[in-house]
Design an enzyme around this catalytic site. Structure first.
Site, PDB file in Angstrom:
ATOM      1  N   ALA A  51       1.194  -1.368  -0.155  1.00 45.48           N
ATOM      2  CA  ALA A  51       0.190   0.217   0.223  1.00 45.48           C
ATOM      3  C   ALA A  51       1.228   1.369  -0.134  1.00 45.48           C
ATOM      4  O   ALA A  51       1.967   1.199   0.784  1.00 45.48           O
ATOM      5  CB  ALA A  51      -0.955   0.120   0.721  1.00 45.48           C
ATOM      6  N   ASP A  52       0.187   2.665  -0.669  1.00 44.96           N
ATOM      7  CA  ASP A  52       0.754   3.135  -0.514  1.00 44.96           C
ATOM      8  C   ASP A  52       0.436   4.773  -0.261  1.00 44.96           C
ATOM      9  O   ASP A  52      -0.942   4.601  -0.808  1.00 44.96           O
ATOM     10  CB  ASP A  52       1.690   3.761  -1.634  1.00 44.96           C
ATOM     11  CG  ASP A  52       2.653   5.360  -2.038  1.00 44.96           C
ATOM     12  OD1 ASP A  52       3.586   4.980  -0.671  1.00 44.96           O
ATOM     13  OD2 ASP A  52       2.360   5.878  -2.281  1.00 44.96           O
TER      14      ASP A  52
END
Length: 193
Positions: free
Chosen positions: A76-77
């Site tokens: 994720a970011d």
């Protein structure tokens, strides 16, 4: 509830303690891994939603050589978006102060891109939440930075910390997305994986 995932060795590829805490809330068995220094740059032509998607996919590519047949990797970011600009993690205290001054008294977007992948399949999605801040005084910003050290957080703040208590006046979307992992959408995607 996600018993069909028991065949996988689920890996959360993240250094974020908040993401670990949030994924734990889905009652999944998973392990945490983290590679240092993954390039988080992105092409300037990307739309706001595509930026964290691009980075979450880049992170998953970095882990591919370590994956096995039964690995389910989650990357994720998260970015903060305001006035056509990305606010990632601050480089230092001055940068954090500048970010919080820009967010003060305004509404910004928090966008998280998530990638789920095995060696055979990949699913990516992005979730956007609008966050409105009260006007913050210099004293409040300095207090928060000195006491909470938000250098590892996009936009230089954690909604679950003091500044979220005193500064957030409105939220449209997922609270957990602002913390760094849109767990309700992640649950739906895992359910269909």
């Amino acid at each position: 509830m996600l018993s069909h995932l028991q065949k996988y060795d689920i890996l959360l590829a993240s250094q974020s303690p908040r993401r670990r805490e949030l994924l734990k809330g889905l009652d999944l068995d998973f392990r945490v891994t983290a590679l240092p220094d993954i390039d988080e740059s992105f092409p300037a032509s990307l739309s706001p939603e595509d930026i964290p998607l691009f980075i979450s996919r880049r992170k998953s590519e970095a882990y591919r050589p370590q994956m096995k047949e039964n690995t389910l990797l989650i990357t994720a970011d998260t970015i903060v978006w305001l006035d056509g600009k990305v606010y990632g993690k601050p480089t230092d205290e001055a940068d954090a102060r500048q970010m919080l001054h820009r967010l003060s008294g305004r509404t910004h977007q928090v966008i998280t891109g998530v990638t789920l992948c095995t060696l055979q399949k990949e699913v990516s999605f992005a979730v956007t939440t609008d966050v409105s801040f009260a006007r913050l005084s210099d004293e409040e910003i300095d207090y928060y930075i000195d006491r909470y050290r938000p250098m590892d957080k996009a936009g230089a703040y954690g909604i679950q910390e003091w500044i979220g208590y005193i500064g957030v006046t409105g939220l449209c979307g997922s609270y957990f997305n602002v913390m760094g992992l849109p767990v309700q959408r992640l649950y739906r995607e895992l359910k269909n994986f």
